[in-house]
Design a protein around this motif. Structure first.
Motif, PDB file in Angstrom:
ATOM      1  N   ALA A  25       0.836  -1.210   0.000  1.00 58.64           N
ATOM      2  CA  ALA A  25       0.000   0.000   0.000  1.00 58.64           C
ATOM      3  C   ALA A  25       0.863   1.250   0.000  1.00 58.64           C
ATOM      4  O   ALA A  25       0.575   2.230  -0.703  1.00 58.64           O
ATOM      5  N   LEU A  26       1.940   1.229   0.776  1.00 55.88           N
ATOM      6  CA  LEU A  26       2.830   2.379   0.854  1.00 55.88           C
ATOM      7  C   LEU A  26       3.515   2.629  -0.483  1.00 55.88           C
ATOM      8  O   LEU A  26       3.592   3.770  -0.970  1.00 55.88           O
ATOM      9  N   ARG A  27       4.010   1.571  -1.109  1.00 51.33           N
ATOM     10  CA  ARG A  27       4.652   1.701  -2.408  1.00 51.33           C
ATOM     11  C   ARG A  27       3.662   2.168  -3.476  1.00 51.33           C
ATOM     12  O   ARG A  27       3.987   2.970  -4.350  1.00 51.33           O
ATOM     13  N   ALA A  28       2.433   1.644  -3.420  1.00 48.52           N
ATOM     14  CA  ALA A  28       1.435   2.024  -4.417  1.00 48.52           C
ATOM     15  C   ALA A  28       1.124   3.513  -4.346  1.00 48.52           C
ATOM     16  O   ALA A  28       0.847   4.153  -5.369  1.00 48.52           O
ATOM     17  N   GLN A  29       1.185   4.097  -3.148  1.00 54.47           N
ATOM     18  CA  GLN A  29       0.803   5.506  -2.998  1.00 54.47           C
ATOM     19  C   GLN A  29       1.975   6.471  -3.101  1.00 54.47           C
ATOM     20  O   GLN A  29       1.810   7.596  -3.577  1.00 54.47           O
ATOM     21  N   LEU A  30       3.163   6.070  -2.673  1.00 56.28           N
ATOM     22  CA  LEU A  30       4.313   6.977  -2.680  1.00 56.28           C
ATOM     23  C   LEU A  30       5.330   6.643  -3.766  1.00 56.28           C
ATOM     24  O   LEU A  30       6.245   7.435  -4.013  1.00 56.28           O
ATOM     25  N   GLY A  31       5.202   5.486  -4.410  1.00 54.34           N
ATOM     26  CA  GLY A  31       6.166   5.106  -5.422  1.00 54.34           C
ATOM     27  C   GLY A  31       7.534   4.835  -4.803  1.00 54.34           C
ATOM     28  O   GLY A  31       7.662   4.563  -3.614  1.00 54.34           O
ATOM     29  N   ALA A  32       8.560   4.966  -5.630  1.00 55.03           N
ATOM     30  CA  ALA A  32       9.914   4.681  -5.168  1.00 55.03           C
ATOM     31  C   ALA A  32      10.632   5.924  -4.659  1.00 55.03           C
ATOM     32  O   ALA A  32      11.793   5.854  -4.267  1.00 55.03           O
ATOM     33  N   GLY A  33       9.958   7.075  -4.666  1.00 50.65           N
ATOM     34  CA  GLY A  33      10.610   8.324  -4.278  1.00 50.65           C
ATOM     35  C   GLY A  33      10.882   8.468  -2.797  1.00 50.65           C
ATOM     36  O   GLY A  33      11.702   9.298  -2.390  1.00 50.65           O
ATOM     37  N   VAL A  34      10.196   7.679  -1.968  1.00 53.51           N
ATOM     38  CA  VAL A  34      10.411   7.706  -0.523  1.00 53.51           C
ATOM     39  C   VAL A  34      10.903   6.322  -0.096  1.00 53.51           C
ATOM     40  O   VAL A  34      10.156   5.346  -0.172  1.00 53.51           O
ATOM     41  N   ALA A  66     -11.412 -10.977  14.515  1.00 57.15           N
ATOM     42  CA  ALA A  66     -10.209 -11.324  13.763  1.00 57.15           C
ATOM     43  C   ALA A  66     -10.577 -12.047  12.474  1.00 57.15           C
ATOM     44  O   ALA A  66     -11.285 -13.054  12.486  1.00 57.15           O
ATOM     45  N   ALA A  67     -10.108 -11.510  11.352  1.00 56.00           N
ATOM     46  CA  ALA A  67     -10.377 -12.112  10.048  1.00 56.00           C
ATOM     47  C   ALA A  67      -9.326 -11.622   9.059  1.00 56.00           C
ATOM     48  O   ALA A  67      -8.688 -10.600   9.285  1.00 56.00           O
ATOM     49  N   ARG A  68      -9.156 -12.354   7.987  1.00 53.22           N
ATOM     50  CA  ARG A  68      -8.208 -11.930   6.959  1.00 53.22           C
ATOM     51  C   ARG A  68      -8.718 -10.647   6.298  1.00 53.22           C
ATOM     52  O   ARG A  68      -9.934 -10.429   6.185  1.00 53.22           O
ATOM     53  N   PRO A  69      -7.829  -9.771   5.829  1.00 53.31           N
ATOM     54  CA  PRO A  69      -8.282  -8.584   5.094  1.00 53.31           C
ATOM     55  C   PRO A  69      -9.032  -8.999   3.832  1.00 53.31           C
ATOM     56  O   PRO A  69      -8.603  -9.896   3.104  1.00 53.31           O
ATOM     57  N   MET A  70     -10.146  -8.337   3.576  1.00 50.41           N
ATOM     58  CA  MET A  70     -10.958  -8.660   2.412  1.00 50.41           C
ATOM     59  C   MET A  70     -10.744  -7.679   1.258  1.00 50.41           C
ATOM     60  O   MET A  70     -11.312  -7.846   0.176  1.00 50.41           O
ATOM     61  N   TYR A  71      -9.953  -6.654   1.497  1.00 46.16           N
ATOM     62  CA  TYR A  71      -9.619  -5.679   0.453  1.00 46.16           C
ATOM     63  C   TYR A  71      -8.193  -5.226   0.696  1.00 46.16           C
ATOM     64  O   TYR A  71      -7.829  -4.885   1.821  1.00 46.16           O
ATOM     65  N   GLU A  72      -7.362  -5.222  -0.343  1.00 45.61           N
ATOM     66  CA  GLU A  72      -5.976  -4.778  -0.201  1.00 45.61           C
ATOM     67  C   GLU A  72      -5.553  -3.985  -1.427  1.00 45.61           C
ATOM     68  O   GLU A  72      -5.966  -4.270  -2.555  1.00 45.61           O
ATOM     69  N   GLU A  73      -4.724  -2.975  -1.167  1.00 45.26           N
ATOM     70  CA  GLU A  73      -4.065  -2.238  -2.235  1.00 45.26           C
ATOM     71  C   GLU A  73      -2.637  -2.757  -2.316  1.00 45.26           C
ATOM     72  O   GLU A  73      -1.910  -2.739  -1.332  1.00 45.26           O
ATOM     73  N   ARG A  74      -2.267  -3.251  -3.491  1.00 44.41           N
ATOM     74  CA  ARG A  74      -0.935  -3.799  -3.707  1.00 44.41           C
ATOM     75  C   ARG A  74      -0.164  -2.910  -4.674  1.00 44.41           C
ATOM     76  O   ARG A  74      -0.731  -2.035  -5.333  1.00 44.41           O
ATOM     77  N   ARG A  75       1.138  -3.192  -4.801  1.00 43.33           N
ATOM     78  CA  ARG A  75       1.946  -2.418  -5.741  1.00 43.33           C
ATOM     79  C   ARG A  75       1.440  -2.565  -7.167  1.00 43.33           C
ATOM     80  O   ARG A  75       1.569  -1.661  -7.984  1.00 43.33           O
ATOM     81  N   TRP A  76       0.861  -3.711  -7.473  1.00 40.79           N
ATOM     82  CA  TRP A  76       0.404  -3.971  -8.843  1.00 40.79           C
ATOM     83  C   TRP A  76      -1.043  -3.565  -9.089  1.00 40.79           C
ATOM     84  O   TRP A  76      -1.501  -3.555 -10.224  1.00 40.79           O
ATOM     85  N   GLY A  77      -1.788  -3.244  -8.034  1.00 41.49           N
ATOM     86  CA  GLY A  77      -3.192  -2.893  -8.200  1.00 41.49           C
ATOM     87  C   GLY A  77      -3.972  -3.146  -6.927  1.00 41.49           C
ATOM     88  O   GLY A  77      -3.471  -2.922  -5.820  1.00 41.49           O
ATOM     89  N   VAL A  78      -5.216  -3.642  -7.060  1.00 37.96           N
ATOM     90  CA  VAL A  78      -6.061  -3.896  -5.890  1.00 37.96           C
ATOM     91  C   VAL A  78      -6.774  -5.230  -6.058  1.00 37.96           C
ATOM     92  O   VAL A  78      -6.920  -5.742  -7.174  1.00 37.96           O
ATOM     93  N   TYR A  79      -7.199  -5.794  -4.921  1.00 32.63           N
ATOM     94  CA  TYR A  79      -8.084  -6.943  -4.982  1.00 32.63           C
ATOM     95  C   TYR A  79      -9.097  -6.856  -3.853  1.00 32.63           C
ATOM     96  O   TYR A  79      -8.865  -6.225  -2.826  1.00 32.63           O
ATOM     97  N   LYS A  80     -10.240  -7.484  -4.060  1.00 35.62           N
ATOM     98  CA  LYS A  80     -11.229  -7.630  -2.991  1.00 35.62           C
ATOM     99  C   LYS A  80     -11.789  -9.035  -3.022  1.00 35.62           C
ATOM    100  O   LYS A  80     -11.925  -9.661  -4.084  1.00 35.62           O
ATOM    101  N   VAL A  81     -12.080  -9.564  -1.845  1.00 42.75           N
ATOM    102  CA  VAL A  81     -12.707 -10.872  -1.729  1.00 42.75           C
ATOM    103  C   VAL A  81     -14.200 -10.701  -1.950  1.00 42.75           C
ATOM    104  O   VAL A  81     -14.856  -9.903  -1.266  1.00 42.75           O
ATOM    105  N   VAL A  82     -14.731 -11.414  -2.924  1.00 42.97           N
ATOM    106  CA  VAL A  82     -16.141 -11.297  -3.284  1.00 42.97           C
ATOM    107  C   VAL A  82     -16.997 -12.292  -2.503  1.00 42.97           C
ATOM    108  O   VAL A  82     -18.123 -11.986  -2.090  1.00 42.97           O
ATOM    109  N   ASP A  83     -16.461 -13.501  -2.253  1.00 46.21           N
ATOM    110  CA  ASP A  83     -17.266 -14.518  -1.581  1.00 46.21           C
ATOM    111  C   ASP A  83     -16.343 -15.604  -1.025  1.00 46.21           C
ATOM    112  O   ASP A  83     -15.234 -15.816  -1.533  1.00 46.21           O
ATOM    113  N   THR A  84     -16.791 -16.257   0.036  1.00 47.98           N
ATOM    114  CA  THR A  84     -16.099 -17.418   0.590  1.00 47.98           C
ATOM    115  C   THR A  84     -17.136 -18.493   0.890  1.00 47.98           C
ATOM    116  O   THR A  84     -18.301 -18.192   1.168  1.00 47.98           O
ATOM    117  N   ALA A  85     -16.697 -19.753   0.823  1.00 52.65           N
ATOM    118  CA  ALA A  85     -17.599 -20.873   1.135  1.00 52.65           C
ATOM    119  C   ALA A  85     -16.776 -22.003   1.738  1.00 52.65           C
ATOM    120  O   ALA A  85     -15.671 -22.292   1.282  1.00 52.65           O
TER     121      ALA A  85
END
Length: 434
Positions: free
Chosen positions: A68-77, A315-334
């Motif tokens: 998330a930090l890299r996605a928002q600040l890039g390599a400049g910091v 306590a649960a796994r994150p269902m939405y994350e911002e990554r260096r390559w983009g984003v993902y969200k968990v739509v469903d679990t079973a």
């Protein structure tokens, strides 16, 4: 001077929009000058670059927040990673030690540790310069920033200046009080105490004899500041908001209804909806309503600061994350009685970004591409993919993905152990033709 950005707070009081990896400082909810939405860390870095041109910065953050930090600040910091979150004390010690070893700072260069989740104006950065000058001139071994206390809040630490020094630009510190009870805080305010803004200026050499204290988990305030003789304080009287609660953050949002929301016959409410379904609020007053893939919160703003303990029990796994390559969200679990499980994600890769060459031991995957174009590699063989393509990836098969345009796909994982840690990565270089 060298600015050390403290980015480690998980922000559980801003659940469910904030989670363990998408912490509060990365939420793009604030109004930027150009009309875009920006996060707390983006705002802080922008202000630093504007008010202190050319200032050197380094961020320190726990490992789950790196993407998330890299996605928002890039390599400049540059970023220094904490392998585990243990508080501001070891975080500052780790960062300063690493910067000295990498020769990014010298032993006599002022370092200012700054939290990135506060809302301030230009006067804040003038105060930072005064703090740096004070330690550079060795007027004090440690200089803190004090903010005039507006109320006896038990959420903050307090700095009591020496008698008669409250109005000075640099004042001696008589004592500290870390998050006292409301009655004690009121007594301190009556004696001229400031809120402790959590900003610390010092020379790297100041930390050398404190190695035992710095290694201890906990806050820099309690482990170091309270034990430092001759500490001083620079008062800052401009805008200052700790954006750690929904009540505080809602005062600064450009809109009080964000996302697919419909608010009727209500007043004083803040509604944020990140889901693809409508959210209707009718006949309510003073509520914060927040909906995301991680959960739904409905709370009175006045007590929203107290949700942290409840969230800790969810306590649960994150269902939405911002990554260096983009984003993902968990739509469903079973989960099924025989232990078989399924997890469905929606992922979007940014153009030119890629998912590492990897394989899984415990799960199979099916990727259905719904928009964009890219290249997938399966056990060393490259294939073009785009809208409508379906790719099956059995466990054990190495695979990687590169986006040529914004690339969105649905991933369905199936197996008995569906966790993010089930990844084995391998070196891989994309051909230039990709």
């Amino acid at each position: 001077m060298h600015i050390l950005l403290l980015c480690g707070g998980p922000g559980r009081r801003l659940w469910p929009i904030s989670n363990g990896t998408r912490a509060k400082q990365y939420l793009r909810l604030l109004q930027a000058p150009d009309g875009r939405r920006e996060s707390m860390v983006e705002r802080m870095v922008r202000q630093l670059r504007t008010s202190l041109p050319g200032v050197a910065m380094t961020a320190v953050a726990p490992a789950p927040q790196l993407d998330a930090l890299r996605a928002q600040l890039g390599a400049g910091v540059p970023v220094i990673i904490e392998q585990e979150r243990r508080g501001t004390c070891p975080a500052i010690a780790l960062a300063v030690t690493s910067m000295l070893e990498q020769k990014r700072i010298s032993a006599d260069e002022p370092v200012i540790a700054v939290p990135c989740d506060t809302f301030t104006d230009s006067g804040y950065f003038r105060a930072l310069r005064l703090m740096a000058e004070a330690v550079k001139e060795k007027k004090a071994p440690l200089v803190l920033m004090g903010v005039p206390a507006r109320e006896p809040s038990p959420r903050y630490g307090y700095i009591l200046p020496s008698p008669g020094a409250e109005q000075e630009s640099l004042c001696s510190v008589a004592r500290f009080a870390e998050k006292p009870a409301a009655a004690d805080a009121a007594a301190l305010i009556a004696r001229g105490a400031f809120w402790n803004a959590g900003v610390f200026a010092f020379l790297p050499s100041f930390l050398t004899p404190l190695s035992a204290l710095l290694a201890s988990p906990g806050s820099f305030d309690r482990n170091v500041a309270e034990r430092t003789q001759g500490a001083m304080c620079v008062p800052y009287c401009g805008e200052w908001q700790d954006l750690g609660t929904w009540e505080a953050l809602s005062l600064l949002l450009p809109q009080q209804a964000i996302g697919n929301t419909h608010v009727e016959a209500s007043r004083g409410c803040t509604v944020i909806n990140e889901l693809n379904i409508p959210l209707l609020l009718h006949g309510a007053s003073g509520l914060i309503v927040a909906a995301s893939p991680d959960g739904i919160l409905v709370a009175d703003k006045s007590v929203s600061a107290s949700i942290k303990d409840e969230v800790d029990r969810l306590a649960a796994r994150p269902m939405y994350e911002e990554r260096r390559w983009g984003v993902y969200k968990v739509v469903d679990t079973a989960e099924f009685p025989d232990g078989y499980s399924a997890l469905t994600k929606q992922l979007t890769l940014n153009p030119g970004c890629s998912i590492s060459y990897q394989r899984h031991t415990h799960r199979d995957e099916v990727w259905t591409f719904i928009d964009g174009t890219g290249t997938i590699v399966l056990d060393g063989e490259s294939h073009s993919v785009g809208r409508g393509d379906v790719v099956r990836i059995p466990r054990g098969q190495k695979h990687a993905l590169l986006a040529h345009t914004p690339l969105t796909f649905i991933e369905v994982q199936t197996g008995s152990h569906l966790v993010e840690e089930d990844i084995e990565r391998f070196p891989f270089e994309w051909p230039e033709t990709c």
